[in-house]
Scaffold this motif. Structure first.
Motif, PDB file in Angstrom:
ATOM      1  N   ALA A 377       0.861  -1.173   0.000  1.00  0.00           N
ATOM      2  CA  ALA A 377       0.000   0.000   0.000  1.00  0.00           C
ATOM      3  C   ALA A 377       0.898   1.224   0.000  1.00  0.00           C
ATOM      4  N   LEU A 378       0.452   2.269  -0.657  1.00  0.00           N
ATOM      5  CA  LEU A 378       1.149   3.548  -0.680  1.00  0.00           C
ATOM      6  C   LEU A 378       0.239   4.581  -0.027  1.00  0.00           C
ATOM      7  N   VAL A 379       0.699   5.128   1.090  1.00  0.00           N
ATOM      8  CA  VAL A 379      -0.093   6.097   1.858  1.00  0.00           C
ATOM      9  C   VAL A 379       0.683   7.406   1.893  1.00  0.00           C
ATOM     10  N   THR A 380       0.128   8.455   1.283  1.00  0.00           N
ATOM     11  CA  THR A 380       0.920   9.664   1.066  1.00  0.00           C
ATOM     12  C   THR A 380       0.154  10.925   1.459  1.00  0.00           C
ATOM     13  N   GLN A 381       0.855  12.068   1.465  1.00  0.00           N
ATOM     14  CA  GLN A 381       0.320  13.310   2.028  1.00  0.00           C
ATOM     15  C   GLN A 381       0.657  14.522   1.156  1.00  0.00           C
ATOM     16  N   PRO A 382      -0.164  14.847   0.176  1.00  0.00           N
ATOM     17  CA  PRO A 382       0.082  16.057  -0.621  1.00  0.00           C
ATOM     18  C   PRO A 382       0.082  17.339   0.207  1.00  0.00           C
ATOM     19  N   ILE A 383      -0.533  17.312   1.397  1.00  0.00           N
ATOM     20  CA  ILE A 383      -0.524  18.504   2.243  1.00  0.00           C
ATOM     21  C   ILE A 383       0.903  18.902   2.604  1.00  0.00           C
ATOM     22  N   PHE A 384       1.866  17.976   2.476  1.00  0.00           N
ATOM     23  CA  PHE A 384       3.258  18.325   2.755  1.00  0.00           C
ATOM     24  C   PHE A 384       3.784  19.344   1.746  1.00  0.00           C
ATOM     25  N   PHE A 385       3.585  19.066   0.456  1.00  0.00           N
ATOM     26  CA  PHE A 385       4.097  20.057  -0.503  1.00  0.00           C
ATOM     27  C   PHE A 385       3.238  21.321  -0.480  1.00  0.00           C
ATOM     28  N   PHE A 386       1.967  21.188  -0.123  1.00  0.00           N
ATOM     29  CA  PHE A 386       1.105  22.361   0.019  1.00  0.00           C
ATOM     30  C   PHE A 386       1.699  23.333   1.033  1.00  0.00           C
ATOM     31  N   ALA A 387       2.153  22.810   2.174  1.00  0.00           N
ATOM     32  CA  ALA A 387       2.632  23.662   3.262  1.00  0.00           C
ATOM     33  C   ALA A 387       4.134  23.892   3.237  1.00  0.00           C
ATOM     34  N   GLU A 388       4.894  22.992   2.587  1.00  0.00           N
ATOM     35  CA  GLU A 388       6.351  23.030   2.697  1.00  0.00           C
ATOM     36  C   GLU A 388       7.045  23.166   1.349  1.00  0.00           C
ATOM     37  N   ASP A 389       6.366  23.773   0.400  1.00  0.00           N
ATOM     38  CA  ASP A 389       6.907  23.864  -0.958  1.00  0.00           C
ATOM     39  C   ASP A 389       8.314  24.457  -0.985  1.00  0.00           C
ATOM     40  N   GLU A 390       8.537  25.519  -0.207  1.00  0.00           N
ATOM     41  CA  GLU A 390       9.845  26.171  -0.239  1.00  0.00           C
ATOM     42  C   GLU A 390      10.961  25.226   0.196  1.00  0.00           C
ATOM     43  N   SER A 391      10.696  24.425   1.234  1.00  0.00           N
ATOM     44  CA  SER A 391      11.710  23.480   1.706  1.00  0.00           C
ATOM     45  C   SER A 391      12.029  22.443   0.641  1.00  0.00           C
ATOM     46  N   TYR A 392      11.002  21.937  -0.010  1.00  0.00           N
ATOM     47  CA  TYR A 392      11.214  20.925  -1.046  1.00  0.00           C
ATOM     48  C   TYR A 392      11.987  21.517  -2.227  1.00  0.00           C
ATOM     49  N   ARG A 393      11.624  22.727  -2.608  1.00  0.00           N
ATOM     50  CA  ARG A 393      12.340  23.390  -3.704  1.00  0.00           C
ATOM     51  C   ARG A 393      13.801  23.636  -3.343  1.00  0.00           C
ATOM     52  N   SER A 394      14.056  23.977  -2.077  1.00  0.00           N
ATOM     53  CA  SER A 394      15.412  24.311  -1.642  1.00  0.00           C
ATOM     54  C   SER A 394      16.283  23.081  -1.454  1.00  0.00           C
ATOM     55  N   TYR A 395      15.691  22.000  -0.945  1.00  0.00           N
ATOM     56  CA  TYR A 395      16.486  20.860  -0.516  1.00  0.00           C
ATOM     57  C   TYR A 395      16.613  19.749  -1.552  1.00  0.00           C
ATOM     58  N   LEU A 396      15.738  19.735  -2.559  1.00  0.00           N
ATOM     59  CA  LEU A 396      15.774  18.669  -3.556  1.00  0.00           C
ATOM     60  C   LEU A 396      16.290  19.192  -4.887  1.00  0.00           C
ATOM     61  N   SER A 397      16.926  18.312  -5.634  1.00  0.00           N
ATOM     62  CA  SER A 397      17.343  18.669  -6.987  1.00  0.00           C
ATOM     63  C   SER A 397      16.107  18.791  -7.873  1.00  0.00           C
ATOM     64  N   PRO A 398      16.205  19.475  -9.011  1.00  0.00           N
ATOM     65  CA  PRO A 398      15.050  19.563  -9.920  1.00  0.00           C
ATOM     66  C   PRO A 398      14.509  18.192 -10.313  1.00  0.00           C
TER      67      PRO A 398
END
Length: 526
Positions: A377-398
């Motif tokens: 099963a895959l259980v996931t949370q889009p609310i993470f990128f909703f609230a933390e977009d800047e962190s994901y953009r900063s910390y992950l490669s394109p």
């Protein structure tokens, strides 16, 4: 027996099946049909409002939420600096209540604070040195405490790091209050929980309406504990005192390994469902275990290797339990798949292995899931990128960013799929709002307006399924997920028609009423 008429009832049978009437008897749905077929002067008029099966948050942290509800939200939009945080803590009802009363907060993310750093023991001591203070970071993996909290937990300059956790220090060696990752945070939590078991029960009971207000009738407790007391006992006592949501408990594997008494239970209200394994930390905390380093050069933390994961799986097989595995980084997820994809499933009525978060998935991983012998099963949370977009953009490669929260691609595999909140582990004031999560899954829009991988958007009926029918199968809530004969009379009445309103309005949907076993347990008051 109660009959309901004039509704727009989404039965959950398929994306297009709606009814206008239903009958509930002895807590179960016994009939679903059309209002024109009802001849009952006592029927309850739904007034053309939209009705969904009761919502299920299959990955959440109710004990943490119970604590948070009487604590302080250290999140945007109200807390944007350490100074804001200090002021909010001073305004806590717990402030000034004596040396045995903890002042609690939750949700800070140092990247969203004006100072761009984690608050320290010195910052919190400016609020109080006589009352213990405990604040969860947004990921609920890490935390910070003041000097009184550190003292009560017995943490000094010479306290060794627990396995899988790190105690922060100032350059002079003094503890700085930062407790990195779950094992370190638990040192403070155990000191806090030891204060009053009855207070924890009371907090749980007081949190019941929080779930019902969000339409949530069933939950997955993903941090079951044996110490300082058994989580099952906490829930048993809480249910007896009035806690209403149905609950499946997943115990942290490190606490139960070697404990042969942990066995699954099948009570519809409260059940032991599985074990929880941590592979890594969080992306915003730079502790998710990734194949590519963060800009800082870190690659995250690997908390469980292949040998230990196999041991956990074997334990679950021997005890007929499900395994829920926290994995956010791509290296952590890849390790799970490489270790377990060819294993034979041991549970027939639900997935044997749940991959929680599955935050970064490559095409290769999706293909591996599709070809696997194991039933995932895959259980996931889009609310993470909703609230933390800047962190994901900063910390992950394109490249990595293009692979985050691929809900549409997850649904295309044979794995079972669900949305969930992981609340309160995200920096948003309503961390477990199903409708914010659904909005993010459907629009792929972050709170800052950024559009995140729009090709992974899903439609509204599928997002509703991901909070009803599908998590019922994953979490073992077999009486829930549908409004059909033989299923529980658990449903919610919405204030807007989620199926027809503009997608941008979905995040503003609210629950007007929540019903369980045919009885109204929540009604909005104006």
């Amino acid at each position: 027996m109660s009959t309901f008429i004039n509704g727009k009832i989404f039965t959950g049978a398929d994306a297009n099946t709606f009814a206008s009437a239903m009958t509930i008897k002895d807590g179960q749905v016994v009939w679903v049909g059309d209002t024109s077929d009802v001849n009952d002067s006592d029927a309850i008029d739904l007034k053309n409002q939209t009705v969904l099966p009761g919502l299920i948050d299959v990955h959440t942290h109710p004990k943490y939420i119970a604590d948070a509800l009487h604590g302080v939200a250290c999140t945007p939009p109200n807390v944007n600096s350490i100074a804001d945080m200090q002021e909010a803590l001073r305004n806590s009802p717990a402030f000034g209540q004596g040396p045995n009363t903890w002042i609690e907060g939750w949700g800070f993310d140092e990247t969203k604070l004006a100072e761009h750093r984690t608050p320290t023991v010195d910052d919190l001591d400016k609020v109080s040195t006589t009352q213990p203070i405990f604040i969860y970071r947004s990921d609920c993996h890490s935390s910070v405490g003041n000097s009184k909290a550190l003292e009560m937990a017995g943490i000094t300059a010479t306290t060794p790091d627990p396995v899988g956790g790190f105690i922060g220090h100032f350059p002079d060696g003094r503890p700085n209050g930062y407790m990195k990752e779950v094992a370190a945070t638990q040192l403070l939590i155990k000191a806090k929980s030891a204060q009053s078991y009855q207070a924890d029960v009371d907090n749980m009971v007081n949190s019941s309406d929080h779930y019902l207000k969000n339409g949530i009738v069933a939950i997955g407790e993903m941090m079951g504990r044996i110490r300082p007391y058994d989580s099952l006992k906490l829930y048993q006592d809480s249910v007896q005192a009035g806690f209403k949501p149905k609950t499946s408990i997943y115990y942290v594997y490190d606490e139960v390994a070697g404990n042969n008494r942990l066995q699954p239970t099948n009570d519809d209200q409260l059940r032991i469902a599985g074990i929880k394994v941590f592979m890594d930390g969080s992306i915003s905390g730079e502790t998710a275990y990734n194949s590519q380093p963060y800009p800082s050069g870190k690659q995250g933390v690997s908390l469980t290797n292949a040998t230990k994961l196999k041991q956990a799986v074997e334990y679950a097989k021997q005890h007929d339990l499900q395994v829920a595995i926290h994995a956010m980084g791509d290296a952590a997820i890849q390790l799970i798949l490489d270790t377990t994809d060819n294993m034979k499933p041991w549970l027939s009525d639900q997935p044997s292995i749940r991959i929680e978060h599955a935050s970064i998935l490559s095409d290769r991983m999706l293909d591996q899931i599709q070809a696997a012998t194991m039933n995932y099963a895959l259980v996931t949370q889009p609310i993470f990128f909703f609230a933390e977009d800047e962190s994901y953009r900063s910390y992950l490669s394109p490249e990595q960013f293009k692979q985050i929260y691929r809900v549409k691609s997850m649904m295309a595999t044979k794995a079972e799929f669900a949305l969930s909140s992981d609340a309160p582990c995200t920096p948003w004031a309503e961390p477990d709002s199903p409708f914010v999560n659904i909005y993010a899954a459907v629009t792929r829009t972050a709170v800052n307006g950024d559009i995140v991988n729009p090709s992974e958007a899903i439609n509204v009926p599928d997002a509703v399924f991901a909070y009803t029918n599908w998590p019922a199968k994953i979490g073992g809530f077999h009486q829930n997920g549908l409004l059909a004969p033989g299923y529980a009379g658990d449903f919610v009445v919405l204030d807007q028609d989620i199926f027809t309103i503009p997608h941008n309005d979905i995040k503003n949907v609210r629950v007007k009423e929540t019903w369980m076993v045919g009885k109204r347990v929540y009604k909005v008051t104006k």
